[in-house]
Design a protein around this motif. Structure first.
Motif, PDB file in Angstrom:
ATOM      1  N   PHE A   1     -24.627   5.976 -21.042  1.00 36.06           N
ATOM      2  CA  PHE A   1     -24.883   7.413 -21.141  1.00 36.06           C
ATOM      3  C   PHE A   1     -25.469   7.926 -19.830  1.00 36.06           C
ATOM      4  O   PHE A   1     -26.533   7.477 -19.386  1.00 36.06           O
ATOM      5  N   VAL A   2     -24.785   8.866 -19.175  1.00 28.88           N
ATOM      6  CA  VAL A   2     -25.193   9.292 -17.834  1.00 28.88           C
ATOM      7  C   VAL A   2     -26.523  10.039 -17.836  1.00 28.88           C
ATOM      8  O   VAL A   2     -27.210  10.088 -16.821  1.00 28.88           O
TER       9      VAL A   2
ATOM     10  N   VAL B   1     -23.290   5.107 -25.181  1.00 28.40           N
ATOM     11  CA  VAL B   1     -23.070   6.349 -25.916  1.00 28.40           C
ATOM     12  C   VAL B   1     -23.142   6.097 -27.415  1.00 28.40           C
ATOM     13  O   VAL B   1     -23.718   6.891 -28.170  1.00 28.40           O
TER      14      VAL B   1
ATOM     15  N   HIS C   1     -21.770  14.337 -20.557  1.00 27.73           N
ATOM     16  CA  HIS C   1     -21.466  12.957 -20.162  1.00 27.73           C
ATOM     17  C   HIS C   1     -19.971  12.797 -19.911  1.00 27.73           C
ATOM     18  O   HIS C   1     -19.560  12.199 -18.902  1.00 27.73           O
TER      19      HIS C   1
END
Length: 309
Positions: free
Chosen positions: A253-254, A261, A191
């Motif tokens: 959060f990717v 996160v 991330h």
């Protein structure tokens, strides 16, 4: 007034995405200061919001190494990408990163550390410069450690194991099983490589960067012509949005595109039955912030050809 060269206009255009004439006007208004010109463009709504990291302008490798509760990251530069694919250079970067893992947390200390029976780290770099014929430089190093937990690492588009152009370390403090923590740590490191946070927490955001952002936001809000009390509310809302963009724990959060996160860490704490603290991180992007001299290859060839006549 500073001379506004074509190269300066091109630099601003590449960093801001604004048009050529707008860039020239912005540089004229700010006496050739590129960073102030970016802010000027943003206030006018002519540039994309976001500070871009320095363009990668140097070659070499970033190396990472971890051992349980300790981790180290190193950047060593060379002149060409060709050297980064050289096995001798790769071996040297890997070895120096392992030396950094033993506790040398400054460039000066790492340079004077013993590389082998014959050389210090600096001596080995000098030896390889003579062997390969390119200048090399130990640019930076940093280490992370926790009393309990793990240091996880990630290399994006690895050139070789532990070596590449983007390296990340993540520190997780917890009594949870190390293998599970490493799984989480690697995901967070991935991330970070993608999202490029500027700070771990809201409190750690650089006050200068925050004030600069707030100034731009105020000017943008005032351009709407709304009352001052509404402007203040607009700015505060946009500052919160700024935190969500640049603070690691506040970022989306990717890997799932939904959770913060901090929520991902909290959920892992519940699943593993032990509190987990995201205690720190380091991200190195090869060559960031280094200006690389641009050359006109066609002009060089023409000059060499004319010189041989």
């Amino acid at each position: 007034m500073a001379e506004i060269s074509a190269a300066l206009v091109r630099e601003l255009r590449e960093k801001s995405g604004a048009g050529m004439m707008d860039c020239k006007k912005a540089l004229t208004e700010t006496n050739g200061n590129v960073e102030e010109a970016i802010d000027w463009l943003r206030k006018k709504g002519l540039a994309a919001a976001a500070k871009k990291a320095g363009r990668v302008a140097a070659e070499g490798l970033v190396g990472v190494a971890t051992n349980g509760t300790k981790g180290a990251i190193v950047e060593i530069n060379a002149e060409t990408d060709f050297v980064a694919r050289n096995e001798q250079f790769q071996a040297m970067v890997r070895n120096i990163t392992e030396i950094a893992l033993k506790g040398t947390d400054s460039v000066d200390a790492l340079k004077t550390a013993q590389y082998d029976n014959a050389n210090t780290v600096e001596g080995e770099i000098t030896r390889l410069i003579a062997t390969i014929g390119e200048n090399m430089n130990l640019r930076r190093t940093q280490s992370l450690s926790v009393s309990q937990g793990v240091i996880s690492s990630y290399i994006h588009n690895a050139t070789a194991p532990g070596l590449g152009k983007i390296g990340v370390l993540v520190a997780l403090e917890s009594a949870a099983p190390a293998d599970k923590l490493n799984e989480l740590g690697k995901k967070i490191a991935m991330h970070i490589a993608a999202a490029n946070p500027l700070a771990l927490t809201v409190e750690e955001v650089d006050p200068t960067a925050l004030e600069r952002e707030r100034t731009v936001l105020i000017e943008q809000a005032r351009a709407t012509g709304r009352p001052e009390e509404i402007i203040q509310k607009m700015v505060e809302g946009r500052v919160r949005k700024f935190y969500e963009e640049v603070v690691l724990l506040e970022q989306t959060f990717v890997l799932d595109g939904q959770s913060r996160v901090s929520d991902v860490v909290d959920q892992a704490s519940k699943e593993l039955g032990s509190p987990i603290k995201l205690a720190g991180y380091v991200k190195y992007t090869l060559g960031e912030g280094i200006e690389k001299e641009e050359s006109d290859f066609a002009a060089e060839v023409a000059a060499q050809a004319s010189g041989t006549r």
